[in-house]
Design a protein around this motif. Sequence first.
Motif, mmCIF file in Angstrom:
data_model
loop_
_atom_site.group_PDB
_atom_site.id
_atom_site.type_symbol
_atom_site.label_atom_id
_atom_site.label_comp_id
_atom_site.label_asym_id
_atom_site.label_seq_id
_atom_site.Cartn_x
_atom_site.Cartn_y
_atom_site.Cartn_z
ATOM 1 N N ARG B 24 -22.984 -1.590 -26.442
ATOM 2 C CA ARG B 24 -23.152 -0.826 -27.301
ATOM 3 C C ARG B 24 -22.223 0.382 -27.597
ATOM 4 N NH1 ARG B 24 -27.953 -1.966 -25.487
ATOM 5 N NH2 ARG B 24 -28.874 -3.993 -26.504
ATOM 6 N N ILE B 25 -21.077 0.184 -27.143
ATOM 7 C CA ILE B 25 -20.028 1.420 -27.285
ATOM 8 C C ILE B 25 -19.275 1.214 -28.682
ATOM 9 C CG2 ILE B 25 -17.926 2.317 -26.184
ATOM 10 C CD1 ILE B 25 -18.936 0.917 -23.468
ATOM 11 N N GLU B 26 -19.418 1.949 -29.441
ATOM 12 C CA GLU B 26 -18.631 2.053 -30.676
ATOM 13 C C GLU B 26 -17.346 2.295 -30.720
ATOM 14 O OE1 GLU B 26 -20.252 3.670 -34.248
ATOM 15 O OE2 GLU B 26 -22.510 3.013 -33.714
ATOM 16 N N VAL B 27 -16.478 1.359 -31.331
ATOM 17 C CA VAL B 27 -14.963 1.578 -31.352
ATOM 18 C C VAL B 27 -14.591 1.057 -32.858
ATOM 19 C CG1 VAL B 27 -14.725 -1.025 -30.619
ATOM 20 C CG2 VAL B 27 -13.278 0.588 -29.799
ATOM 21 N N GLU B 28 -13.527 1.775 -33.239
ATOM 22 C CA GLU B 28 -12.969 1.554 -34.343
ATOM 23 C C GLU B 28 -11.751 0.372 -33.863
ATOM 24 O OE1 GLU B 28 -9.848 3.824 -37.652
ATOM 25 O OE2 GLU B 28 -10.679 4.746 -35.919
ATOM 26 N N LEU B 29 -11.751 -0.637 -34.776
ATOM 27 C CA LEU B 29 -10.854 -1.765 -34.316
ATOM 28 C C LEU B 29 -9.413 -1.670 -35.416
ATOM 29 C CD1 LEU B 29 -12.900 -4.879 -34.569
ATOM 30 C CD2 LEU B 29 -12.137 -3.935 -32.391
ATOM 31 N N VAL B 30 -8.280 -1.324 -34.520
ATOM 32 C CA VAL B 30 -7.005 -1.433 -35.306
ATOM 33 C C VAL B 30 -6.005 -2.420 -34.930
ATOM 34 C CG1 VAL B 30 -4.966 0.280 -35.410
ATOM 35 C CG2 VAL B 30 -7.268 1.313 -34.887
ATOM 36 N N GLU B 31 -5.980 -2.968 -36.039
ATOM 37 C CA GLU B 31 -4.673 -4.408 -35.871
ATOM 38 C C GLU B 31 -3.501 -3.834 -35.463
ATOM 39 O OE1 GLU B 31 -6.677 -7.542 -38.872
ATOM 40 O OE2 GLU B 31 -4.623 -8.026 -37.899
ATOM 41 N N GLU B 32 -2.979 -4.393 -34.405
ATOM 42 C CA GLU B 32 -1.648 -3.876 -33.960
ATOM 43 C C GLU B 32 -0.650 -5.280 -33.982
ATOM 44 O OE1 GLU B 32 -0.872 -0.894 -32.453
ATOM 45 O OE2 GLU B 32 1.187 -1.917 -32.862
ATOM 46 N N ARG B 33 0.255 -5.066 -34.689
ATOM 47 C CA ARG B 33 1.591 -5.966 -34.708
ATOM 48 C C ARG B 33 2.524 -5.968 -33.521
ATOM 49 N NH1 ARG B 33 1.467 -8.457 -39.813
ATOM 50 N NH2 ARG B 33 3.586 -8.803 -39.655
ATOM 51 N N TYR B 34 1.791 -6.250 -32.206
ATOM 52 C CA TYR B 34 2.263 -5.799 -30.875
ATOM 53 C C TYR B 34 3.931 -6.368 -30.952
ATOM 54 C CZ TYR B 34 1.040 -10.476 -29.663
ATOM 55 O OH TYR B 34 0.853 -11.702 -29.583
ATOM 56 N N TRP B 35 3.948 -7.577 -31.572
ATOM 57 C CA TRP B 35 5.162 -8.242 -31.489
ATOM 58 C C TRP B 35 6.355 -7.614 -32.148
ATOM 59 C CZ3 TRP B 35 1.013 -9.793 -34.006
ATOM 60 C CH2 TRP B 35 1.135 -10.028 -35.320
ATOM 61 N N GLU B 36 5.937 -6.530 -33.015
ATOM 62 C CA GLU B 36 7.226 -5.718 -33.761
ATOM 63 C C GLU B 36 7.661 -4.609 -32.600
ATOM 64 O OE1 GLU B 36 5.360 -4.662 -37.474
ATOM 65 O OE2 GLU B 36 5.819 -6.954 -38.122
ATOM 66 N N GLN B 37 6.973 -4.378 -31.675
ATOM 67 C CA GLN B 37 7.457 -3.462 -30.709
ATOM 68 C C GLN B 37 7.559 -2.159 -31.259
ATOM 69 O OE1 GLN B 37 9.426 -4.566 -27.312
ATOM 70 N NE2 GLN B 37 8.187 -6.335 -27.151
ATOM 71 N N ASP B 38 6.654 -1.604 -31.929
ATOM 72 C CA ASP B 38 6.565 -0.330 -32.663
ATOM 73 C C ASP B 38 6.601 0.588 -31.460
ATOM 74 O OD1 ASP B 38 5.979 1.819 -34.744
ATOM 75 O OD2 ASP B 38 4.053 1.837 -33.632
ATOM 76 N N PRO B 39 7.556 1.712 -31.681
ATOM 77 C CA PRO B 39 7.797 2.767 -30.441
ATOM 78 C C PRO B 39 6.405 3.403 -30.157
ATOM 79 C CG PRO B 39 9.642 2.902 -32.156
ATOM 80 C CD PRO B 39 8.705 1.799 -32.471
ATOM 81 N N ASP B 40 5.732 3.773 -31.230
ATOM 82 C CA ASP B 40 4.367 4.272 -30.946
ATOM 83 C C ASP B 40 3.310 3.465 -30.220
ATOM 84 O OD1 ASP B 40 4.673 6.722 -32.147
ATOM 85 O OD2 ASP B 40 3.603 6.297 -34.134
ATOM 86 N N PHE B 41 3.483 2.147 -30.475
ATOM 87 C CA PHE B 41 2.778 1.367 -29.464
ATOM 88 C C PHE B 41 2.996 1.249 -28.075
ATOM 89 C CE2 PHE B 41 1.565 -2.863 -28.260
ATOM 90 C CZ PHE B 41 0.237 -2.699 -27.991
ATOM 91 N N LEU B 42 4.575 1.159 -28.098
ATOM 92 C CA LEU B 42 5.117 1.152 -26.726
ATOM 93 C C LEU B 42 4.433 2.180 -25.866
ATOM 94 C CD1 LEU B 42 8.566 -0.626 -27.343
ATOM 95 C CD2 LEU B 42 6.356 -1.694 -26.638
#
Lengths: 221, 221
Positions: B24-42
């Motif tokens: 029961r830990i609340e979390v916001e789900l954010v879809e991540e297009r990881y294969w696009e290697q966005d610098p923020d995500f890296l």
Amino acid sequence: MNRLFHVPLSPFCRKVRLSLAEKRIEVELVEERYWEQDPDFLRRNPAAKVPVLKMNGKMMAESGAICEYLEEKYPDPSLMPRDADGRYEVRRLVAWFDDKFHHEVTSKLLYERVNKKVTGQGYPDSTNVKAGARAIKYHLDYMNWLLEHRRWLAGDVMTLADFAAASHLSALDYISDVDWNRSETVKDWYAKIKSRPAFRSILADQIPGFVPPQHYSDLDF
Amino acid sequence: MNRLFHVPLSPFCRKVRLSLAEKRIEVELVEERYWEQDPDFLRRNPAAKVPVLKMNGKMMAESGAICEYLEEKYPDPSLMPRDADGRYEVRRLVAWFDDKFHHEVTSKLLYERVNKKVTGQGYPDSTNVKAGARAIKYHLDYMNWLLEHRRWLAGDVMTLADFAAASHLSALDYISDVDWNRSETVKDWYAKIKSRPAFRSILADQIPGFVPPQHYSDLDF
């Protein structure tokens, strides 16, 4: 007597060997030609992989699960910090090496050069070897970055993360695939871990058909 | 607010989602297009993989390390037994699904049919698809064997091992790749786990371009 079914250059087996040795748990090493899928071996581990540890009559597989088990059953000396954040960092890095590094480097260099020959699967694929040789540089740089901020990979004390990393690197070092000149910091870290008594059996490994470089077992390399 | 960077059909993300929901830990789900290697995500995760969990200001990667962390920080309800032997068995089975099953089945079916299309890597390789379709049978048989001896995969109580298995199977079920007729025992186990509140968000997933079979979200399938 405890028994570890292993192959000498497997980083997953080496990680378990290091954990056992650091905790001073005696074990008989039994080389297992797992790729021959001997029925006795498959009975020991339906996943058909090494390492398999036979300990107190119990048969265990999966290096990560084995190391966590050893840590819980034989907590002294410890290879994990006490706090959840520290333990998270150890597990993250163990996964880094056993998953990412393994996929990008070990499988592309060690498996191409050694495993293929030993298991009769032909010659190394040069595209893979080149990709592995390129990838290891980034991993050494990442380790360098970590070790500039910390004494050991996951923090102030030596942990399973160091053993996971050293297991992959030592196996690659056996076939001269680690450029120790890339980072003095990483080299110093490896010299430190290499000089531990737990490392002795690994430095004594001899794989028929593959001669290690002279510096492989040299503590002052 | 806690955030989970994920892709909906990733079994590794689903395992973390199930753990979070069960605790029961609340979390916001954010879809991540990881294969696009966005610098923020890296920057969030140098391993460039999902899931990544942002929790109390801390950024965490590696699903196994995350689940162990959640278990240590939020032990109630627990997804691991207390004793070392029981915990070993959970971790062995998590590795079985996340490593062996992933390699032999998930990567050969889900990645060929869905990931390749989504990431623009072309058409499924039919050799892989056939190999995956063959391999899943043996895995369902192995689960059947385990579940004839135990209430849940790793023993008497539901654990992370069940979540790991259900994460892979539910993703494959979305593309109709699980033959539930193969084992009544496995089907009963899946019906049990599917009916937990923690499973709701997973059953509500919709992937553009892929319509799940009617039974996917049906609790009485």
